[in-house]
Write a protein that holds these residues in place. Structure first.
Motif, PDB file in Angstrom:
ATOM      1  N   ASP A 167     -31.799-104.156 -48.844  1.00 20.44           N
ATOM      2  CA  ASP A 167     -31.026-104.627 -50.003  1.00 20.44           C
ATOM      3  C   ASP A 167     -30.189-103.484 -50.582  1.00 20.44           C
ATOM      4  OD1 ASP A 167     -30.010-105.891 -52.232  1.00 20.44           O
ATOM      5  OD2 ASP A 167     -31.892-105.826 -53.361  1.00 20.44           O
ATOM      6  N   LEU A 168     -29.057-103.199 -49.955  1.00 19.75           N
ATOM      7  CA  LEU A 168     -28.205-102.098 -50.422  1.00 19.75           C
ATOM      8  C   LEU A 168     -27.592-102.412 -51.778  1.00 19.75           C
ATOM      9  CD1 LEU A 168     -26.305-101.045 -47.164  1.00 19.75           C
ATOM     10  CD2 LEU A 168     -28.458-100.163 -48.076  1.00 19.75           C
ATOM     11  N   ALA A 169     -27.239-103.679 -51.989  1.00 22.52           N
ATOM     12  CA  ALA A 169     -26.608-104.065 -53.263  1.00 22.52           C
ATOM     13  C   ALA A 169     -27.555-103.804 -54.430  1.00 22.52           C
ATOM     14  CB  ALA A 169     -26.200-105.531 -53.227  1.00 22.52           C
ATOM     15  N   GLY A 170     -28.857-103.962 -54.177  1.00 23.16           N
ATOM     16  CA  GLY A 170     -29.848-103.753 -55.234  1.00 23.16           C
ATOM     17  C   GLY A 170     -30.308-102.308 -55.350  1.00 23.16           C
ATOM     18  N   LEU A 171     -29.837-101.457 -54.431  1.00 24.27           N
ATOM     19  CA  LEU A 171     -30.249-100.044 -54.429  1.00 24.27           C
ATOM     20  C   LEU A 171     -29.372 -99.271 -55.406  1.00 24.27           C
ATOM     21  CD1 LEU A 171     -32.162 -98.000 -52.976  1.00 24.27           C
ATOM     22  CD2 LEU A 171     -30.295 -97.577 -51.369  1.00 24.27           C
ATOM     23  N   LYS A 172     -29.994 -98.802 -56.485  1.00 26.91           N
ATOM     24  CA  LYS A 172     -29.237 -98.092 -57.517  1.00 26.91           C
ATOM     25  C   LYS A 172     -28.927 -96.661 -57.079  1.00 26.91           C
ATOM     26  CE  LYS A 172     -31.112-100.496 -61.576  1.00 26.91           C
ATOM     27  NZ  LYS A 172     -32.070-101.440 -60.992  1.00 26.91           N
ATOM     28  N   TYR A 173     -28.018 -96.022 -57.830  1.00 22.07           N
ATOM     29  CA  TYR A 173     -27.737 -94.607 -57.608  1.00 22.07           C
ATOM     30  C   TYR A 173     -29.008 -93.830 -57.948  1.00 22.07           C
ATOM     31  CZ  TYR A 173     -25.099 -90.196 -57.831  1.00 22.07           C
ATOM     32  OH  TYR A 173     -24.629 -88.923 -57.616  1.00 22.07           O
ATOM     33  N   TYR A 174     -29.343 -92.862 -57.143  1.00 23.58           N
ATOM     34  CA  TYR A 174     -30.585 -92.072 -57.288  1.00 23.58           C
ATOM     35  C   TYR A 174     -31.821 -92.955 -57.127  1.00 23.58           C
ATOM     36  CZ  TYR A 174     -29.100 -87.316 -57.873  1.00 23.58           C
ATOM     37  OH  TYR A 174     -28.622 -86.058 -57.609  1.00 23.58           O
ATOM     38  N   ALA A 175     -31.795 -93.725 -56.045  1.00 26.30           N
ATOM     39  CA  ALA A 175     -32.963 -94.513 -55.651  1.00 26.30           C
ATOM     40  C   ALA A 175     -33.055 -94.454 -54.136  1.00 26.30           C
ATOM     41  CB  ALA A 175     -32.832 -95.955 -56.123  1.00 26.30           C
ATOM     42  N   GLY A 176     -34.243 -94.779 -53.616  1.00 22.82           N
ATOM     43  CA  GLY A 176     -34.434 -94.776 -52.173  1.00 22.82           C
ATOM     44  C   GLY A 176     -35.397 -95.869 -51.766  1.00 22.82           C
ATOM     45  N   LEU A 177     -35.157 -96.463 -50.592  1.00 21.31           N
ATOM     46  CA  LEU A 177     -36.101 -97.469 -50.121  1.00 21.31           C
ATOM     47  C   LEU A 177     -36.259 -97.348 -48.624  1.00 21.31           C
ATOM     48  CD1 LEU A 177     -34.616-101.119 -50.183  1.00 21.31           C
ATOM     49  CD2 LEU A 177     -33.292 -99.124 -49.671  1.00 21.31           C
ATOM     50  N   PRO A 178     -37.484 -97.642 -48.134  1.00 19.84           N
ATOM     51  CA  PRO A 178     -37.684 -97.607 -46.693  1.00 19.84           C
ATOM     52  C   PRO A 178     -37.011 -98.814 -46.061  1.00 19.84           C
ATOM     53  CG  PRO A 178     -39.721 -98.217 -47.823  1.00 19.84           C
ATOM     54  CD  PRO A 178     -38.696 -97.997 -48.878  1.00 19.84           C
TER      55      PRO A 178
END
Length: 372
Positions: A167-178
């Motif tokens: 979910d790139l759209a939901g990925l905020k600036y200064y966040a990370g997800l596997p």
């Protein structure tokens, strides 16, 4: 391997096959440029650029007291970072001097990844290891466990979206997800050092070539180009981002660097440098130290780090970074100057370039801010 031999990233052979000009950077053999620095810079500003950042220093901190250790070792409030988020912070000496600026990712409840600058990775690792004494936490050198690839620029999100269902759209600036990118397991972080939107992908070294090639193919139609360290420097300079060894050093506190906001006195417990930094904060209120400003050349001569900033025949500061700005079309610099000459628009300020006082305009940082 001899101690004088440069380390090579997992993408080394690929860079050479692309005709990269290689350079030693913090003990690593890294691509400086592939073709034209200006073209690479402009691609990141207008389309997208692909960077190998595998020289950065990843340090994993785990255990029941990982948060407490990081709160003690670093100046920021790391315990308040949510899982999946990241924070920009610093590690300081007891006297308040900056050892490095860092990004800390909270990967899980009791697991963090600290990303240090390549030139300071060992220093940061040693400091964290020493400061871990008495905490139920483990500090692990993971520099060899990761390759790091960044895709930066207005087209970055579209390129990455074509290769992942994260979910790139939901990925905020200064966040990370596997997630998985082109079939490769990755930590997908929305961070960067260019002033543009973009992503940094932490992967196993053995997956780096496959991922680089997939990103290259996905970016073919939208102007993605490989980019070296040279344009990374002009991009971060335009964006007003500090570089360790230039705008940041052990002789400066975060308050000297105008980054006192990263120091969180309100967090619980003591932290290394607290007393010295409290004093620095109070001094800055009474007698502000030199201020980091932007300088734009009226002429064509390029200022370099260490050049004196002058006004009325007196030295009033020093350039910390300087380069031609492809976006502005003029030479630019960051410099620490006396507060009396730090106001944007201050007249009569110049840079001493080999004995000639070249006129410069004082401006607020950053030089460049992307349109959201």
């Amino acid at each position: 391997m001899s101690s004088t031999e440069s380390r090579r990233t997992a993408l080394d052979a690929l860079h050479r096959s692309l005709g990269a000009t290689m350079t030693d950077f913090a003990g690593w053999d890294m691509p400086l440029r592939y073709g034209s620095e200006r073209d690479e810079h402009n691609a990141v500003r207008t389309k997208a650029g692909l960077f190998d950042l595998s020289h950065m220093g990843e340090i994993t901190v785990t255990g029941p007291q990982a948060a407490e250790l990081l709160n003690f070792a670093l100046v920021g409030n790391i315990a308040s970072v949510g899982v999946g988020r990241a924070r920009y912070t610093m590690i300081c000496r007891a006297d308040g001097g900056i050892l490095d600026d860092l990004i800390v990712y909270r990967l899980a409840d009791t697991e963090y990844m600290v990303v240090a600058n390549a030139s300071n990775a060992q220093v940061v690792l040693d400091a964290l290891t020493e400061r871990a004494a008495g905490f139920d936490a483990e500090v692990r050198d993971d520099r060899d466990a990761y390759a790091l690839i960044a895709v930066q620029g207005p087209q970055a999100a579209g390129i990455l979206a074509s290769l992942t269902d994260a979910d790139l759209a939901g990925l905020k600036y200064y966040a990370g997800l596997p997630g998985t990118v082109a079939g490769v397991p990755a930590l997908i972080a929305r961070t960067g050092y260019t002033g543009e939107d973009g992503f940094e992908l932490f992967v196993k070294p053995e997956h780096a070539v496959e991922l680089w090639q997939a990103l290259t193919k996905a970016g073919e139609g939208v102007g993605l180009v490989p980019c070296g360290l040279s344009c990374r420097d002009t991009l971060r300079l335009e964006a007003g981002m500090p570089l360790y060894g230039h705008e940041l050093s052990t002789s400066l506190t975060p308050f000297d660097a105008g980054l006192g906001r990263v120091v969180k006195f309100e967090k619980e417990g003591d932290f290394v440098g607290r007393a010295a930094l409290r004093e620095a904060a109070e001094n800055a209120n009474h007698e502000p130290p030199r201020v980091l400003v932007g300088l734009i050349a009226e002429g064509r001569r390029v200022p370099r780090a260490g050049y004196a900033v002058v006004a009325g025949g007196e030295v009033i500061g020093e350039v910390t970074s300087g380069a031609p700005s492809p976006t502005l079309g003029k030479p630019i610099a960051m410099a620490y100057v006396d507060p009396a000459h730090a106001t944007p628009g201050t007249k009569g300020v110049g840079v001493d370039i080999r004995g000639s006082h070249e006129p410069y305009e004082v401006v607020a940082l950053p030089f460049y801010k992307r349109q959201k």
